[in-house]
Design an enzyme around this catalytic site. Structure first.
Site, mmCIF file in Angstrom:
data_model
loop_
_atom_site.group_PDB
_atom_site.id
_atom_site.type_symbol
_atom_site.label_atom_id
_atom_site.label_comp_id
_atom_site.label_asym_id
_atom_site.label_seq_id
_atom_site.Cartn_x
_atom_site.Cartn_y
_atom_site.Cartn_z
ATOM 1 N N ALA A 85 -1.028 -8.169 11.955
ATOM 2 C CA ALA A 85 0.074 -9.137 11.853
ATOM 3 C C ALA A 85 1.028 -8.769 10.725
ATOM 4 O O ALA A 85 0.637 -8.684 9.565
ATOM 5 C CB ALA A 85 -0.490 -10.539 11.630
ATOM 6 N N GLU A 87 5.621 -8.596 9.858
ATOM 7 C CA GLU A 87 7.014 -8.377 10.235
ATOM 8 C C GLU A 87 7.238 -6.870 10.116
ATOM 9 O O GLU A 87 6.881 -6.263 9.102
ATOM 10 C CB GLU A 87 7.951 -9.124 9.283
ATOM 11 C CG GLU A 87 7.814 -10.632 9.343
ATOM 12 C CD GLU A 87 8.408 -11.235 10.610
ATOM 13 O OE1 GLU A 87 9.144 -10.506 11.329
ATOM 14 O OE2 GLU A 87 8.144 -12.403 10.892
ATOM 15 N N THR A 128 1.388 1.728 7.733
ATOM 16 C CA THR A 128 2.404 2.593 8.304
ATOM 17 C C THR A 128 2.665 3.799 7.411
ATOM 18 O O THR A 128 2.504 3.706 6.183
ATOM 19 C CB THR A 128 3.722 1.812 8.492
ATOM 20 O OG1 THR A 128 4.779 2.711 8.824
ATOM 21 C CG2 THR A 128 4.111 1.073 7.215
ATOM 22 N N ASP A 129 3.110 4.902 8.020
ATOM 23 C CA ASP A 129 3.474 6.061 7.213
ATOM 24 C C ASP A 129 4.723 5.815 6.372
ATOM 25 O O ASP A 129 5.011 6.566 5.436
ATOM 26 C CB ASP A 129 3.663 7.308 8.084
ATOM 27 C CG ASP A 129 4.740 7.158 9.166
ATOM 28 O OD1 ASP A 129 5.343 6.068 9.279
ATOM 29 O OD2 ASP A 129 4.966 8.131 9.908
ATOM 30 N N GLU A 130 5.452 4.748 6.668
ATOM 31 C CA GLU A 130 6.688 4.464 5.917
ATOM 32 C C GLU A 130 6.422 4.124 4.456
ATOM 33 O O GLU A 130 7.327 4.192 3.623
ATOM 34 C CB GLU A 130 7.485 3.351 6.599
ATOM 35 C CG GLU A 130 8.005 3.751 7.967
ATOM 36 C CD GLU A 130 8.987 2.762 8.546
ATOM 37 O OE1 GLU A 130 9.848 2.263 7.800
ATOM 38 O OE2 GLU A 130 8.900 2.482 9.753
ATOM 39 N N TYR A 155 10.869 -3.584 4.201
ATOM 40 C CA TYR A 155 9.700 -3.582 5.095
ATOM 41 C C TYR A 155 8.593 -2.701 4.539
ATOM 42 O O TYR A 155 7.446 -3.144 4.354
ATOM 43 C CB TYR A 155 10.085 -3.106 6.503
ATOM 44 C CG TYR A 155 8.903 -2.625 7.303
ATOM 45 C CD1 TYR A 155 7.855 -3.490 7.624
ATOM 46 C CD2 TYR A 155 8.810 -1.289 7.721
ATOM 47 C CE1 TYR A 155 6.749 -3.046 8.334
ATOM 48 C CE2 TYR A 155 7.711 -0.841 8.442
ATOM 49 C CZ TYR A 155 6.680 -1.719 8.747
ATOM 50 O OH TYR A 155 5.591 -1.277 9.454
ATOM 51 N N SER A 158 6.956 -4.003 1.422
ATOM 52 C CA SER A 158 6.009 -5.103 1.652
ATOM 53 C C SER A 158 4.689 -4.572 2.208
ATOM 54 O O SER A 158 3.618 -5.078 1.869
ATOM 55 C CB SER A 158 6.616 -6.142 2.610
ATOM 56 O OG SER A 158 6.755 -5.635 3.924
ATOM 57 N N LYS A 159 4.750 -3.527 3.029
ATOM 58 C CA LYS A 159 3.516 -2.937 3.554
ATOM 59 C C LYS A 159 2.764 -2.195 2.452
ATOM 60 O O LYS A 159 1.531 -2.271 2.369
ATOM 61 C CB LYS A 159 3.830 -1.993 4.714
ATOM 62 C CG LYS A 159 4.269 -2.688 5.991
ATOM 63 C CD LYS A 159 3.203 -3.617 6.580
ATOM 64 C CE LYS A 159 2.051 -2.844 7.162
ATOM 65 N NZ LYS A 159 1.078 -3.766 7.859
#
Length: 340
Positions: A85, A87, A128-130, A155, A158-159
């Site tokens: 979960a 965004e 994520t790889d970001e 984004y 935040s991850k």
């Protein structure tokens, strides 16, 4: 014999939704709980083939609602939490960053507290790889699990924040965890705002396809089913506390992806429309998944086989994505559960 209980957060989204279906069908002896708040990208219509199975359960809840999550964990006594979960749309994070902090950071911390208090067997955090930032265009450079975190968008920041919280709960409290960091996913049920489904739907409707900048930004593409099998392996075999990168070995420029789709559908490349580049647009992502491969995982899709399967799926499931674009999907929950 007590069934294994697996909580999947964000199970009405794209990757989480595919994972829910994968687990429900592969492990009939497990109880799979799909927890989702059903925000704009949450779509339950994808689960109409499994919603009547005995081992599938849906819970509408907000992961950032501490009281609601705490009572759910006490009631159900989950064994595993697989946390999707979030965004996830970069463009939206640029205009509304606060929403991303609430869901991706606070929501993760609430889930971690509940998991710690209820002594779950493992918390798998899907990232994520970001979070690694960007690579240059040197094809010999890749993200590894040791690459420093250097997020460039609200984004990805935040991850990265949630990744660090998950690590901290392992180091401080001994919570069994794994973190997975994947490259760009594609495949069935991808929400139509993202590059590949957006391109497919617009090309089929003879509409121009927007491409940021000059289209030379590079992404490593991973078929969502390959991602599901990776998470399954990490959940069962991953060493607690470890991070595992999940990559598809399928680097393509955004322009190459769009051109492939247009050509496959037999349409004109004149549909491509270059638009102003996105703020903070990372040049390249590419993952080295050697660590996960040593655990026993291999992707089964090449980009060529995967993109063809994906295009065919969108052609065969027009009603699904047309309902998404029209907004009809938002009414499914109320109709299915007879709510007023």
């Amino acid at each position: 014999m007590t069934k294994v209980k697996v909580l999947v957060t964000g199970g009405a989204g794209f990757i989480g939704g595919n994972f829910v279906q994968y687990m429900v069908n592969k492990y009939p002896e497990y109880d799979i709980y799909n927890l989702d708040l059903l925000t704009y990208a949450g779509d339950l219509t994808k689960h109409n083939t499994i919603e009547n199975k005995e081992n599938y359960h849906f819970v509408k809840a907000d992961i950032a609602d501490r009281e609601q999550i705490a009572s759910l964990f006490i009631k159900e006594k989950f064994d595993y939490v697989i946390h999707f979960a979030a965004e996830s749309h970069v463009d939206r994070s640029i205009t509304e960053p606060e929403i991303f902090v609430r869901t991706n950071v606070i929501g993760t911390q609430v889930l971690l507290d509940a998991s710690k208090q209820n002594k779950i067997k493992k918390f798998v955090h899907v990232s994520t790889d970001e979070v690694y930032g960007e690579l240059d265009f040197d094809p010999t450079t890749f993200f590894t699990e040791e690459t420093p975190l250097q997020p460039n968008s609200p984004y990805s920041a935040s991850k990265a924040s949630s990744d660090l919280l998950v690590r901290a709960y392992h180091e401080t409290y001994g919570l069994p965890i794994n973190i997975t960091r994947c490259s760009n996913n594609y495949g069935p049920y991808h929400f139509p705002e993202k590059l590949i489904p957006l391109t497919i739907s617009r090309v089929l409707n003879e509409q121009n396809v927007p491409v940021y900048g000059n289209g030379q930004n590079i992404r490593d593409w991973l078929h969502v089913i390959d991602h599901c099998s990776a998470i399954d392996l990490v959940m069962h075999e991953g060493v607690s506390g470890e991070v595992y990168n999940v990559g598809g070995h399928n680097e393509r420029t955004n322009l190459e992806v769009v051109e492939t789709i247009i050509t496959t559908l037999g349409k004109s490349l004149d549909l491509i429309e270059f638009v102003k580049d996105r703020l903070g647009h990372d040049k390249r992502y590419a993952i080295d998944p050697t660590k996960l491969e040593k655990l026993g995982w291999r992707p089964t899709y090449t980009f060529e086989t995967g993109i063809k399967q994906t295009i065919d799926w969108y052609l065969d499931n027009k009603e699904w994505w047309e309902n998404i674009i029209s907004g009809e999907y938002k009414n499914y929950f109320e109709k299915q559960y007879d709510l007023k």
